[in-house]
Design a protein around this motif. Structure first.
Motif, short mmCIF file in Angstrom:
data_model
loop_
_atom_site.label_atom_id
_atom_site.label_comp_id
_atom_site.label_asym_id
_atom_site.label_seq_id
_atom_site.Cartn_x
_atom_site.Cartn_y
_atom_site.Cartn_z
N ARG A 188 0.83 -1.21 0.00
CA ARG A 188 0.00 0.00 0.00
C ARG A 188 0.86 1.26 0.00
O ARG A 188 0.52 2.27 -0.63
N ASN A 206 -3.85 -0.83 -8.09
CA ASN A 206 -5.08 -1.14 -7.36
C ASN A 206 -4.90 -2.37 -6.48
O ASN A 206 -5.40 -2.42 -5.34
N ARG A 207 -4.17 -3.36 -6.99
CA ARG A 207 -3.93 -4.58 -6.22
C ARG A 207 -3.05 -4.26 -5.00
O ARG A 207 -3.29 -4.78 -3.91
N GLU A 209 -2.84 -1.33 -3.47
CA GLU A 209 -3.61 -0.52 -2.52
C GLU A 209 -4.55 -1.36 -1.68
O GLU A 209 -4.88 -1.00 -0.54
N LYS A 210 -5.01 -2.47 -2.23
CA LYS A 210 -5.95 -3.33 -1.51
C LYS A 210 -5.25 -4.39 -0.67
O LYS A 210 -5.91 -5.16 0.02
#
Length: 229
Positions: A188, A206-207, A209-210
């Motif tokens: 992140r 996106n991956r 961040e999650k």
């Protein structure tokens, strides 16, 4: 181990074989494994100390040592940590778990539990605290150059395939050139605090961040008592 805080001793025009970002346990271990293979390494850390989220209060001369970051090791669940504890000749002891426990639930309700910890795997603590692991890894670094107070800000790909690494020290924003970069940071943080040229695929960021960071939302409170009760 060479430590610098101001880059005066580091030629900025130099192309580093490997730059490792983050001097927590993962970054220290990465630097050690690379150094053992004869690779020249620059290790940069934003904090003013080594260890990352491994942090302790007290020391070898203190009567007590408190782990303010990670505290426990479970060999069955952490075989890699167990391997390095043995290799570094670090010693453990069982977590004291006799007696009842109090737990506050998200509803603010407090419950008392009996001594039923026997059904769980044995929790081990490190003698000298968890910081002894980070210190032991750092003590084995003989040629790695370590820069503290140095924040990683992003990377750009050069035409020849090398990487331009953007870092900020206490006094300047600098660009270093590296053949390879190891990011020993939570995904992140890499996604949200770094700039990339060319930009990374949206699916990748996106991956990242999650991706949860283990225990990132937790806090510790330590209380001491004059006598056991």
């Amino acid at each position: 181990m060479h430590e610098s805080r101001n880059f005066k001793s580091i030629p900025q025009a130099k192309k580093w074989p490997v730059v490792v970002v983050g001097a927590g346990v993962s970054g220290l271990l990465a630097a050690l494994l690379l150094e053992e293979r004869g690779v020249e390494v620059l290790l940069v850390e934003a904090r003013d100390r080594l260890g990352g989220r491994v942090l302790g209060l007290g020391g070898s001369a203190a009567v007590q040592h408190f782990d303010l970051g990670p505290s426990w090791v479970w060999p069955d669940y952490n075989p890699r940590i167990d391997h390095w504890l043995e290799k570094l000749q670090l010693h453990t002891f069982n977590q004291y778990d006799i007696g009842q426990s109090l737990m506050e639930l998200p509803t603010r309700e407090v419950r008392r539990y009996g001594s039923d910890f026997g059904v769980q795997a044995t929790s081990l603590r490190l003698k000298g605290g968890t910081t002894s692991l980070a210190k032991a890894l750092a003590s084995r670094l003989e040629k790695t150059v370590i820069e503290l107070n140095t924040e990683f800000q992003g990377m750009a790909t050069e035409p020849d395939g090398s990487l331009k690494v953007r870092i900020r020290t206490e006094s300047a924003l600098l660009n270093l050139v590296a053949e390879s970069v190891v990011l020993a940071l939570p995904p992140r943080m890499i996604a949200t605090a770094s700039r990339w040229e060319p930009p990374l695929p949206t699916e990748q960021t996106n991956r990242w961040e999650k991706s949860p960071t283990w225990m990132a939302g937790q806090a510790k409170f330590v209380a001491t008592y004059e006598r056991p009760f």
